[in-house]
Enzyme design. Structure first.
Site, PDB file in Angstrom:
ATOM      1  N   ASP A 117       0.867  -1.176   0.000  1.00  0.00           N
ATOM      2  CA  ASP A 117       0.000   0.000   0.000  1.00  0.00           C
ATOM      3  C   ASP A 117       0.904   1.226   0.000  1.00  0.00           C
ATOM      4  OD1 ASP A 117      -2.894   0.593   0.064  1.00  0.00           O
ATOM      5  OD2 ASP A 117      -2.295   1.868   1.734  1.00  0.00           O
ATOM      6  N   THR A 118       0.478   2.231  -0.748  1.00  0.00           N
ATOM      7  CA  THR A 118       1.307   3.432  -0.903  1.00  0.00           C
ATOM      8  C   THR A 118       0.495   4.669  -0.586  1.00  0.00           C
ATOM      9  OG1 THR A 118       2.708   2.401  -2.579  1.00  0.00           O
ATOM     10  CG2 THR A 118       2.594   4.801  -2.609  1.00  0.00           C
TER      11      THR A 118
HETATM   12  P1  IMP Z   1      -2.772   2.143  -3.592  1.00  0.00           P
HETATM   13  O1  IMP Z   1      -1.526   1.802  -2.845  1.00  0.00           O
HETATM   14  O2  IMP Z   1      -2.962   1.241  -4.769  1.00  0.00           O
HETATM   15  O3  IMP Z   1      -3.966   2.264  -2.700  1.00  0.00           O
HETATM   16  O4  IMP Z   1      -2.506   3.536  -4.255  1.00  0.00           O
HETATM   17  C1  IMP Z   1      -2.730   4.734  -3.580  1.00  0.00           C
HETATM   18  C2  IMP Z   1      -2.704   5.875  -4.539  1.00  0.00           C
HETATM   19  O5  IMP Z   1      -1.364   6.275  -4.715  1.00  0.00           O
HETATM   20  C3  IMP Z   1      -3.275   5.688  -5.928  1.00  0.00           C
HETATM   21  O6  IMP Z   1      -3.927   6.879  -6.297  1.00  0.00           O
HETATM   22  C4  IMP Z   1      -2.057   5.482  -6.785  1.00  0.00           C
HETATM   23  O7  IMP Z   1      -2.272   5.933  -8.107  1.00  0.00           O
HETATM   24  C5  IMP Z   1      -1.053   6.331  -6.074  1.00  0.00           C
HETATM   25  N1  IMP Z   1       0.293   5.783  -6.222  1.00  0.00           N
HETATM   26  C6  IMP Z   1       0.746   4.598  -5.742  1.00  0.00           C
HETATM   27  N2  IMP Z   1       2.029   4.429  -6.080  1.00  0.00           N
HETATM   28  C7  IMP Z   1       2.379   5.532  -6.797  1.00  0.00           C
HETATM   29  C8  IMP Z   1       3.588   5.911  -7.435  1.00  0.00           C
HETATM   30  O8  IMP Z   1       4.595   5.203  -7.442  1.00  0.00           O
HETATM   31  N3  IMP Z   1       3.565   7.099  -8.064  1.00  0.00           N
HETATM   32  C9  IMP Z   1       2.462   7.910  -8.100  1.00  0.00           C
HETATM   33  N4  IMP Z   1       1.319   7.594  -7.534  1.00  0.00           N
HETATM   34  C10 IMP Z   1       1.276   6.397  -6.873  1.00  0.00           C
END
Ligand code: IMP
Length: 190
Positions: free
Chosen positions: A68-69
């Protein structure tokens, strides 16, 4: 024993594929028949990573890792944080999200920010966490065609002034939050 990467995000799969060492039987969610949306309701980045990996282990029986990011912006009290995916609304649209960040920073002098990735590996009875942080700042306008999400507005400190969206995958991975977290996972799996 196969190891599942619990994401349906093709950008994430493409980014980490060439970092994963050979000799492992990696499977996608699609390959194990997991087509439903996995809940991400814990309220923290670590908790969401764990929730997704546990979901696969508990419902499908496979060892699994998930990530998760979040984007943490200092002048916005670490927002969007755990709400990074749907910052501008449930449509989860990257252009809308980027516009909202730029609008909210319009009257702020400070534009420093960081990406944080947490990977949770659930293997047998064990849980392991791997974190990657990438420091940077938010650009004045979106720039670049590559990458995804917030890449067009994020300029990493360790780079040369370009946004992530102006870098190729290899350049981004060398310094990115996800690249760092995946390298720790790969080291551990060795
Ligand atoms: P999730 O981890 O898939 O929930 O992503 C969370 C949000 O962060 C989403 O809007 C992704 O598009 C964005 N995101 C995740 N990783 C990156 C990255 O490496 N660069 C830019 N946006 C990111």
């Amino acid at each position: 024993m196969p190891l599942v990467f619990a994401t349906n995000n093709p950008n994430k799969i493409a980014e980490i594929q060439n970092q994963l060492s050979e000799g492992y039987d990696f499977k996608s969610l699609k390959e194990i028949g997991c087509l439903e949306e996995i809940p991400e309701t814990s309220g923290t980045i670590e908790g969401n990573a764990r929730q997704k990996a546990r979901y696969v282990k508990d419902n499908y029986g496979y060892d699994c890792f998930s990530e998760d990011t979040g984007l943490l912006i200092d002048a916005l009290d670490d927002a969007p944080g755990v709400d990074t995916a749907h910052y501008a609304g449930p449509q989860r649209d990257a252009t809308d999200n980027n516009q909202k960040v730029l609008q909210n920073l319009e009257d702020k002098a400070q534009r420093t920010a960081r990406f944080k990735t947490v990977i949770c590996l659930v293997r047998g009875d064990e849980e392991h966490f791997f974190e990657g942080i990438c420091e940077g700042h938010i650009a004045a306008i979106p720039t670049g065609e590559d990458g995804f999400g917030y890449d067009p507005i994020f300029i990493p400190t360790e780079g040369d002034g370009r946004t992530f969206a102006q870098m190729n995958k290899t350049e981004k991975q060398a310094i990115s939050h996800r690249g760092r977290a995946v390298r720790k996972l790969v080291e551990f799996l060795k």
